[in-house]
Design an enzyme around this catalytic site. Structure first.
Site, mmCIF file in Angstrom:
data_model
loop_
_atom_site.group_PDB
_atom_site.id
_atom_site.type_symbol
_atom_site.label_atom_id
_atom_site.label_comp_id
_atom_site.label_asym_id
_atom_site.label_seq_id
_atom_site.Cartn_x
_atom_site.Cartn_y
_atom_site.Cartn_z
ATOM 1 N N SER A 122 43.450 50.890 37.938
ATOM 2 C CA SER A 122 42.591 51.650 38.859
ATOM 3 C C SER A 122 43.498 52.574 39.667
ATOM 4 O O SER A 122 44.714 52.352 39.715
ATOM 5 C CB SER A 122 41.903 50.671 39.806
ATOM 6 O OG SER A 122 41.284 51.336 40.880
ATOM 7 N N TYR A 158 41.948 42.883 45.335
ATOM 8 C CA TYR A 158 41.716 43.898 44.309
ATOM 9 C C TYR A 158 42.926 44.815 44.085
ATOM 10 O O TYR A 158 43.396 44.960 42.956
ATOM 11 C CB TYR A 158 40.463 44.722 44.655
ATOM 12 C CG TYR A 158 40.005 45.569 43.477
ATOM 13 C CD1 TYR A 158 39.264 44.996 42.450
ATOM 14 C CD2 TYR A 158 40.333 46.912 43.380
ATOM 15 C CE1 TYR A 158 38.854 45.744 41.348
ATOM 16 C CE2 TYR A 158 39.928 47.664 42.291
ATOM 17 C CZ TYR A 158 39.186 47.082 41.278
ATOM 18 O OH TYR A 158 38.796 47.830 40.188
HETATM 19 N N1 NAP Z 1 33.792 51.056 38.695
HETATM 20 C C1 NAP Z 1 34.869 51.555 39.199
HETATM 21 O O1 NAP Z 1 34.835 52.438 40.057
HETATM 22 C C2 NAP Z 1 36.223 51.081 38.724
HETATM 23 C C3 NAP Z 1 37.343 51.806 39.101
HETATM 24 C C4 NAP Z 1 38.588 51.409 38.676
HETATM 25 C C5 NAP Z 1 38.716 50.291 37.867
HETATM 26 N N2 NAP Z 1 37.612 49.588 37.511
HETATM 27 C C6 NAP Z 1 37.829 48.412 36.644
HETATM 28 O O2 NAP Z 1 37.096 48.588 35.463
HETATM 29 C C7 NAP Z 1 36.852 47.317 34.861
HETATM 30 C C8 NAP Z 1 35.410 47.231 34.448
HETATM 31 O O3 NAP Z 1 34.595 47.237 35.607
HETATM 32 P P1 NAP Z 1 33.219 48.012 35.702
HETATM 33 O O4 NAP Z 1 33.397 49.058 36.708
HETATM 34 O O5 NAP Z 1 32.721 48.368 34.375
HETATM 35 O O6 NAP Z 1 32.288 46.903 36.415
HETATM 36 P P2 NAP Z 1 31.372 45.765 35.795
HETATM 37 O O7 NAP Z 1 30.145 46.350 35.214
HETATM 38 O O8 NAP Z 1 31.193 44.737 36.847
HETATM 39 O O9 NAP Z 1 32.259 45.163 34.617
HETATM 40 C C9 NAP Z 1 33.128 44.084 34.794
HETATM 41 C C10 NAP Z 1 32.820 43.080 33.727
HETATM 42 O O10 NAP Z 1 33.717 41.961 33.833
HETATM 43 C C11 NAP Z 1 32.966 40.788 33.696
HETATM 44 N N3 NAP Z 1 33.631 39.656 34.312
HETATM 45 C C12 NAP Z 1 33.725 39.329 35.638
HETATM 46 N N4 NAP Z 1 34.409 38.180 35.777
HETATM 47 C C13 NAP Z 1 34.766 37.774 34.527
HETATM 48 C C14 NAP Z 1 35.466 36.662 34.008
HETATM 49 N N5 NAP Z 1 35.941 35.691 34.810
HETATM 50 N N6 NAP Z 1 35.645 36.565 32.661
HETATM 51 C C15 NAP Z 1 35.155 37.510 31.856
HETATM 52 N N7 NAP Z 1 34.461 38.572 32.256
HETATM 53 C C16 NAP Z 1 34.278 38.710 33.594
HETATM 54 C C17 NAP Z 1 31.635 41.095 34.364
HETATM 55 O O11 NAP Z 1 30.642 40.196 33.914
HETATM 56 P P3 NAP Z 1 29.291 40.025 34.783
HETATM 57 O O12 NAP Z 1 28.636 41.372 34.774
HETATM 58 O O13 NAP Z 1 28.520 38.990 34.032
HETATM 59 O O14 NAP Z 1 29.756 39.605 36.136
HETATM 60 C C18 NAP Z 1 31.392 42.501 33.871
HETATM 61 O O15 NAP Z 1 30.802 42.526 32.610
HETATM 62 C C19 NAP Z 1 37.265 46.286 35.897
HETATM 63 O O16 NAP Z 1 38.543 45.812 35.576
HETATM 64 C C20 NAP Z 1 37.326 47.093 37.188
HETATM 65 O O17 NAP Z 1 38.218 46.538 38.117
HETATM 66 C C21 NAP Z 1 36.377 49.943 37.918
#
Ligand code: NAP
Length: 336
Positions: free
Chosen positions: A183, A195
């Protein structure tokens, strides 16, 4: 004011009248063209390649799984919940396989590796995308307890390390790729809690992994998204958790922030996330896809305009500049 056309031609005239500057311009232009062409070379035979993605219930992981499935890859999509797995299966081709995975549970990771190794056979695993993540608890450091840090670190950092180590033998077989989702908060610590720590850790882990695995033909890329509208940036979830953190603070600590601080803090989060978060998450999955399909994948991908033109440049500036910007995004606690 000097018109832009005149300014450009004046600048070109100055550069062309100095041999050293002309040479530098030529070298830079050739390097940029070479980089652009090299960047567009693709690997072949997607239909012979397997990619394992964590966190496919929603967000980037879910979109990437469907996107790669559409390109002909054999996708093994790891979901945290049965519902996530069932919904994704229904939206994809019969080639896409789902598996349940909790990245914080080593035994669950071992079972996922076993499943994947049967799927990939002697070919090995072409791609591992470490995408699963969580954001909360997130907020001021003083509001946290140790377990608030570990809750996030266990998923976002220790989970990434465990999954990667257990999948390395399959990746080595295919001289495959690891794509780790960090990120811009792995470059700038804009908030307290686990985070930013976890994402700084993902950056460091990926750097050492890239160097150590390069002799074995394994390539490692880091994705650095800016802010996007997904579950990790959902205001209702972040606000509910902030309420939990605030309500358990001793009165003395609450008093030091002032009676209106909590509401102002929540409003500031609302304001910045509403302004900052882009709904177009395909910008992130396009970077992930490039890292898996380009012959020469990049080491780092800045995903989103905010990451490219604001956050990452800011991360190279002196700390007093980034501190100043961070202070602009947060309300000051009551002056003592
Ligand atoms: N959105 C942003 O602005 C942003 C920016 C920078 C980086 N990121 C990173 O991008 C990645 C994906 O996030 P996203 O934005 O797409 O959000 P998201 O929709 O919440 O995706 C995260 C996924 O990880 C799953 N998860 C959570 N805990 C877990 C565990 N213990 N074991 C396996 N899976 C687990 C969640 O499952 P559930 O839905 O069932 O909880 C969800 O499917 C993450 O690493 C996040 O930190 C996001």
């Amino acid at each position: 004011m000097v018109p832009t056309d005149n300014l450009t031609s004046c600048l070109l005239e100055v550069i062309l009248s100095h041999p050293a500057l002309s040479c530098a311009l030529l070298v830079a232009t050739v390097a940029a063209i070479r980089w652009y062409i090299r960047d567009s070379y693709k690997v072949e035979g997607f239909s012979q390649k397997h990619v394992f993605i964590t966190g496919c219930d929603s967000g980037f992981g879910n979109l990437l799984a469907r996107q790669l499935d559409g390109k002909g890859f054999h996708v093994i999509a790891a979901c945290l919940t049965d519902k996530g797995a069932a919904d994704l299966s229904a939206a994809a081709s019969s080639r896409l396989k789902t598996v349940l995975l909790d990245v914080t549970d080593s035994e669950s990771v071992r079972r996922a590796v076993e499943f994947a190794s049967k799927e990939v056979g002697q070919r090995g695993l072409w791609g591992l995308v470490n995408n699963a993540g969580r954001s909360v608890p997130i907020g001021p450091t003083e509001w946290m307890q140790l377990e608030d840090f570990t809750k996030v670190l266990d998923v976002n950092l220790i989970g990434v390390i465990d999954v990667t180590l257990q999948f390395l033998p399959l990746l080595k077989k295919a001289k495959g790729r690891v794509v780790n989702v960090a990120s811009i908060l792995g470059r700038l610590s804009l908030t307290g809690g686990g985070y930013c720590l976890s994402k700084f850790g993902v950056e460091a882990f990926s750097d050492s992994l890239r160097i150590n695995m390069q002799p074995f033909g394994i390539k490692v890329s880091i994705i650095e998204p800016g802010f996007f509208k997904t579950a990790v940036t959902r205001l209702d979830i972040i606000e509910a958790d902030l309420k939990r953190l605030w309500s358990r603070l001793p009165q003395e600590v609450k008093d030091s922030y002032g009676p209106t601080y909590f509401d102002k803090y929540v409003k500031a989060q609302d304001f910045s996330l509403n302004i900052l978060c882009s709904p177009d998450i395909s910008k992130v999955t396009a970077c992930m896809e490039h890292a898996l399909t380009a012959q020469f994948p990049r080491t780092r991908y800045a995903a989103g305009w905010d990451a490219k033109f604001f956050w990452i440049p800011l991360s190279y500036m002196p700390s007093f500049v980034s501190d100043f910007v961070t202070h602009l995004l947060l309300p000051p606690p009551k002056a003592n």
